[in-house]
Design an enzyme around this catalytic site. Structure first.
Site: not given
Ligand code: 13P
Length: 285
Positions: A82, A179, A229
């Site tokens: 990621d 996020h 995600n």
């Molecule tokens: P969240 O932590 O808001 O669920 O987002 C995760 C994300 O986008 C990781 O790339």
């Protein structure tokens, strides 16, 4: 089926007009229980590692656990690095067994984002590795402006130009998500998503999956999101179950009893959330 390229998983999701859930994981249990839940429902899953987690679990160990788990099931299981902005870390993860990586140049000026993304694509594609990039700015859900300000959203024109120049395998876009925990319920821009999906064939990725209501997610999957995600709510659930166990009536004072409780709560959560990716059948008359 088992271990599979993320690009193959996403193309299949696109053909089925849905998304695959991609979770940021951090230990054996967070990987294994997700794979088990996917297998129970026959739904593919993607296991992701956030680069800072490499301080807790080496990328090679993480990749080995995922591949070993994938061998035990029939569903396709993908492995993805990621958000990463370091060439060295990305190449290190590929060396350690990752078959899909994200180069996040979204904080950079547009041409610079194109340049760093091309650099990774060139190296990764030569090795048969998939690349996700990000265009537009997916900010922090604690800041309202980060997900409500449409100036930060991806435009269809730029997405078409970016994909043509970089040849990425998937593209994370900004359409109103962010996020972490949202300070206000987000409202994804479906018209913008439609425009982007019409402009490019590349599978689209939605970041910031924590706390977006089910109806909006289902709609976004129909309109072109192929990978969702999720991180924050998964981490929070692991944490809260350790605390909640203390309140369980007649609990056994044992780590393993606590883990049994944790597994049940987390698997129930995963089984419910994974079902959101099953397209709803139109009611027949
Ligand atoms: P969240 O932590 O808001 O669920 O987002 C995760 C994300 O986008 C990781 O790339």
């Amino acid at each position: 089926m088992a271990f599979e390229k993320v690009s193959t998983i996403l193309k299949d999701a696109d053909a089925r007009k849905t998304a695959v859930l991609a979770y940021d994981c951090f230990n054996y249990e967070s990987i294994a229980w997700l794979v088990e839940a996917g297998e129970e429902l026959s739904i593919p899953v993607i296991i992701m590692l956030y680069p800072t987690m490499m301080e807790t679990i080496p990328a090679s160990v993480f990749a080995a656990i995922t591949k070993k788990m994938a061998k035990t099931v029939k569903i396709p299981v993908g492995l993805h690095l990621d958000h990463c902005d370091s060439y060295e870390t990305i190449l290190g993860a590929i060396r350690d067994g990752f078959t899909s990586v994200m180069i996040d140049g979204s904080k950079l000026e547009y041409n610079e984002n194109v340049r760093v993304t091309c650099e990774i694509v060139k190296a990764a594609h030569a090795l048969g590795i998939d690349v996700e990039a990000e265009l537009g700015k997916v900010g922090i859900a604690a800041n309202k402006g980060d997900f409500k300000n449409e100036d930060m959203y991806t435009t269809a024109e730029q997405a078409a130009d970016f994909v043509a120049k970089t040849n990425v395998d998937s593209l994370a876009i900004a359409i109103g998500s962010a996020h972490g925990w949202y300070v206000e319920t987000p409202k994804l821009s479906m018209p913008r998503l439609k425009e982007i999906n019409k402009a490019i064939d590349t599978p689209l990725v939605l970041h910031g999956g924590t706390g977006i209501p089910e109806d909006q997610l289902r709609e976004s999957f129909k309109l072109g999101i192929n990978k969702l995600n999720v991180g924050t709510e998964y981490f929070a659930l692991f944490y809260s179950t350790t605390k909640d166990y203390q309140q369980v009536k007649d609990k056994k004072d044992s780590l393993f009893a606590m883990q049994g409780y944790q597994k049940k709560v987390i698997k129930d959560y995963l089984l419910n959330k994974l079902k959101w990716t099953i397209p709803e059948k139109k009611a027949s008359r």
